[in-house]
Design an enzyme around this catalytic site. Structure first.
Site, PDB file in Angstrom:
ATOM      1  N   ASP A  70     -34.534 -24.624 -28.586  1.00  0.00           N
ATOM      2  CA  ASP A  70     -34.057 -24.521 -30.048  1.00  0.00           C
ATOM      3  C   ASP A  70     -34.093 -25.920 -30.892  1.00  0.00           C
ATOM      4  O   ASP A  70     -34.199 -26.995 -30.237  1.00  0.00           O
ATOM      5  CB  ASP A  70     -32.746 -24.124 -29.993  1.00  0.00           C
ATOM      6  CG  ASP A  70     -32.022 -23.242 -31.488  1.00  0.00           C
ATOM      7  OD1 ASP A  70     -32.781 -23.350 -32.230  1.00  0.00           O
ATOM      8  OD2 ASP A  70     -31.094 -22.442 -31.160  1.00  0.00           O
TER       9      ASP A  70
ATOM     10  N   ASP B 201     -32.769 -15.502 -37.130  1.00  0.00           N
ATOM     11  CA  ASP B 201     -31.298 -15.302 -36.836  1.00  0.00           C
ATOM     12  C   ASP B 201     -30.717 -13.841 -37.450  1.00  0.00           C
ATOM     13  O   ASP B 201     -29.591 -13.261 -37.160  1.00  0.00           O
ATOM     14  CB  ASP B 201     -30.387 -16.315 -37.227  1.00  0.00           C
ATOM     15  CG  ASP B 201     -30.365 -17.400 -35.917  1.00  0.00           C
ATOM     16  OD1 ASP B 201     -31.032 -17.269 -34.864  1.00  0.00           O
ATOM     17  OD2 ASP B 201     -29.700 -18.615 -36.309  1.00  0.00           O
TER      18      ASP B 201
HETATM   19  C1  GLA Z   1     -29.641 -20.916 -33.382  1.00  0.00           C
HETATM   20  C2  GLA Z   1     -30.543 -19.932 -32.545  1.00  0.00           C
HETATM   21  C3  GLA Z   1     -29.537 -18.812 -32.200  1.00  0.00           C
HETATM   22  C4  GLA Z   1     -28.647 -19.360 -31.137  1.00  0.00           C
HETATM   23  C5  GLA Z   1     -27.926 -20.736 -31.954  1.00  0.00           C
HETATM   24  C6  GLA Z   1     -27.044 -21.226 -30.775  1.00  0.00           C
HETATM   25  O1  GLA Z   1     -28.940 -20.628 -34.258  1.00  0.00           O
HETATM   26  O2  GLA Z   1     -31.318 -19.490 -33.774  1.00  0.00           O
HETATM   27  O3  GLA Z   1     -30.151 -17.834 -31.654  1.00  0.00           O
HETATM   28  O4  GLA Z   1     -29.333 -19.620 -30.244  1.00  0.00           O
HETATM   29  O5  GLA Z   1     -28.730 -21.388 -32.239  1.00  0.00           O
HETATM   30  O6  GLA Z   1     -26.280 -22.279 -31.253  1.00  0.00           O
END
Ligand code: GLA
Length: 687
Positions: free
Chosen positions: A452, A513
């Site tokens: 990420d 997300d």
């Molecule tokens: C980001 C990702 C999510 C999750 C969060 C965790 O927002 O896109 O899928 O992994 O971080 O903090």
């Protein structure tokens, strides 16, 4: 032969699968594009006058692709052609400056089974620090080598692409934001310049580094479309220009404005690949060519993508080994193949305020480390994966307390946080070595990393922006080479890091997300313009949706996610027995259609459905998410053999290809909100 050469015309013709590209060295030794479009012979291309510059220099009217400042203040380039090399489908054109110690090679690569023309540039400072004037590109004036000091580069694009002179142009690209990535924008190109860019130090949510151009008449399946996509995961810029006389084209590459690079004598720099695809079969034809190219030549794994469970929406930061194992049991019973523990497993990371950077299992949550969890997940028949965000740090972490100098920052400026985090300076070799060390140890245990990147870079030294990305790439490449079974998902707060550069090192992208089925249809429609379904992470989550608060039937949530790489991201502990059973059936159905979706040719059926053809198999996913655009119009299928019959394997009914393409597939109970279905057809006979 992939590359043909006419020495007399100083022209090269590149042959891609269904298109051609031609470049010529002009009388002034400037490389110029001659043709990009329908297939051409060398003889035909020789008759076409030279057009736009292949790498636009300063001093003209268009946005320059190359801007340099020599040590004595000299600017611009005066090209001298130094020769060429052909190596299979790889053409190199060597050029140097007639006065200054600068050499450039333009690289082109074509393949028989792809329509992508991959271009990039290497640039070398050919002066030597001793100042004796020897070396490549001295331009015959070896006694006069002004500019032997460092070379300052304020722009080095990977390529400029010219378009035929046509009365009008229309541009297609995507814009977006967190939770709303990849929205297709299609509109008339301004007479002037249109800039698509990211200054965020990553690919970005608000734009994605590709564009398509057509004369305003192309449709989904017809008409000429010119497109290009940049393989870079840091800041980037693509400038499209069109003038009154009809000249049109674009130049693009890494870096945003204001960032300078410095090259010392003897140093060389290469750019990322900027690939172009021409399609005479509309936007859908362009997308299918990109999908084929990416599957064949960009992605490393071509085998089956496992069905994922990801814990993020189910547990967020409230995780423990016991809770994860309860979820794992339900996920395994549903047919999940890879169980992924998301954020919150390490250091003191019990919220987004602390612990990022402390990459050891949280002792309260995983008292005996990760091994018991990995074993238990393995005993359930699933592979194990885990979330990491290696480039980031919370100020409230042991890592930051030990190494406050490791983050990107500017002198005399406050270090601004977003989501309570700072960005580690991966351009530093010590930081990159630290990251590689713990990732390498983790990769020895797990089958999958979700990598990420949850905030943009906003404060970094000029010389750090590009090496940051290069070092991330180097770590990913090393992890892939040393752990051949490791899969990696690229994520940046959802779909902020999707591009050909990251896809060359990962297997999929976490698309957004936002998992609301209705909004996902639009997001996936945009993602799929360039990127293939097998790389598009798509989860089924809970209803009502966490972001939109909109309820959606389980089947609709599944059918939308089945159009990509399926995952389950809901809180399975809260699912009813009926939903768990229906979910298991839908996962089994997905495994049946997976090769068709992941390896087949994709046809977008407007925004109400999508179709895939793989050999004799056809899959159609269609949906009616809400009443806003309710329609009873049947969906006409595409790409079928008109004379063949297609049997619906679920209903047993047989349809004629010609009828399905002219009159569409009969509708089930339409048009009610939330209705969706999956149709599986098999071609029975060919004429
Ligand atoms: C980001 C990702 C999510 C999750 C969060 C965790 O927002 O896109 O899928 O992994 O971080 O903090």
């Amino acid at each position: 032969m992939l590359v043909h050469h006419s020495p007399t015309a100083r022209l090269w013709l590149l042959r891609a699968a269904t298109s051609s590209y031609a470049v010529r060295i002009g009388d002034d030794d400037t490389p110029r594009q001659v043709h990009w479009g329908r297939p051409m012979t060398l003889e035909q291309a020789e008759t076409i006058p030279a057009g736009a510059e292949e790498l636009i220099g300063e001093g003209g009217l268009a946005t320059p692709s190359l801007q340099v400042r020599h040590a004595d203040g000299g600017r611009g380039v005066d090209w001298r052609f130094d020769g060429h090399e052909i190596d299979g489908g790889h053409l190199r054109l060597h050029l140097s400056d007639r006065h200054y110690p600068l050499a450039v090679t333009l690289h082109y690569r074509v393949r028989e089974d792809s329509d992508a023309i991959e271009r990039h540039v290497t640039l070398r400072h050919t002066g030597d620090s001793a100042g004796d004037g020897a070396g490549h590109g001295a331009g015959g004036s070896t006694g006069d080598r002004s500019g032997h000091g460092p070379l300052t580069i304020t722009r080095l694009d990977s390529a400029a692409w010219g378009l035929p002179v046509l009365p009008d142009y229309r541009l297609s690209h995507v814009s977006g934001a967190w939770g709303g990535e990849f929205r297709v924008r299609r509109g008339r190109a301004a007479i002037g310049e249109t800039v698509l860019t990211s200054r965020a130090g990553h690919t970005g949510h608000h734009a994605n580094p590709w564009l398509m151009a057509d004369d305003g008449s192309a449709t989904e399946e017809r008409g000429e479309v010119w497109s290009a996509a940049l393989a870079w995961s840091g800041s980037w810029r693509i400038t499209f220009g069109r003038d009154h006389e009809g000249l049109a084209g674009w130049s693009g590459g890494f870096g945003h404005e204001g960032v300078t690079l410095t090259l010392a004598p003897g140093e060389e720099i290469g750019t990322p690949v900027f690939a172009g695809v021409y399609s005479a079969e509309g936007f859908g034809g362009a997308s299918r060519r990109w999908h084929d190219h990416i599957r064949r030549h960009v992605l490393k794994f071509r085998d089956t993508q496992p069905v994922i469970f990801n814990s993020w929406e189910a547990t967020e930061f409230d995780i423990s080994q016991d809770r994860q194992l309860e979820l794992a049991e339900r996920a395994a019973a549903m047919g999940v193949e890879l169980f992924v523990v998301d954020d919150g497993w390490f250091g003191g990371r019990t919220s987004d305020e602390r612990g990022l950077g402390d990459w050891w299992p949280n002792p309260g949550r995983f008292p005996d480390g990760l091994d018991p969890m990995i074993k238990a997940v393995g005993d359930l028949g699933m592979a194990f994966g885990i979330w990491v965000e290696p480039e980031m740090v919370n100020p409230d972490s042991d890592l930051y307390r030990a190494h406050p100098d490791w983050v990107h920052h500017l002198p005399h400026r406050e270090r601004t946080t977003q989501r309570n985090q700072l960005v580690l300076d991966f351009s530093r070799d010590d930081v990159a070595a630290w990251a590689h060390g713990w990732l390498d140890a983790l990769a020895a245990k797990v089958a999958f990393l979700k990598w990420d990147f949850n905030r943009p870079i906003t404060q970094a030294a000029d010389e750090a922006w590009i090496p940051h990305v290069r070092n991330v790439y180097a770590i990913l490449d090393r992890l892939r080479a040393d752990h051949p079974h490791l899969r990696i998902e690229a994520c940046a707060g959802g779909g902020g890091r999707a591009d050909l550069g990251i896809l060359a090192r990962t297997d999929q992208v976490w698309t957004s997300d936002n998992t609301d089925a209705a909004e996902r249809i639009a997001i996936q429609h945009g993602f799929g313009q360039i990127y293939p379904a097998r790389a598009m992470g798509a989860w089924v989550t809970d209803s009502p949706n966490a972001i939109s608060a909109r309820p959606a039937p389980l089947r609709l949530r599944f059918h939308v996610a089945m159009a990509g790489h399926l995952g389950i991201g809901g809180n399975l502990m809260a699912w009813s027995d009926d939903d768990l059973a229906a979910g298991a059936e839908l996962v089994a159905l997905y495994k049946d259609i997976r090769p068709v979706v992941h390896d087949g040719d994709q046809y977008r059926l407007g925004t109400r459905g999508v179709q895939y053809i793989h050999g004799e198999r056809v899959v159609v996913l269609r949906w009616q998410p809400s009443g806003l655009d309710r329609s009873a119009v049947p969906l006409r299928l595409a790409g079928l053999e008109p004379g063949a019959r297609y049997r619906d394997v679920d209903s047993g009914r047989t349809h004629h290809g010609a009828v399905l393409m002219a009159h569409g597939l009969p509708l089930p109970m339409w048009p009610f909100d939330g209705v969706s279905d999956l149709v599986r057809l098999i071609r029975e006979d060919s004429p």
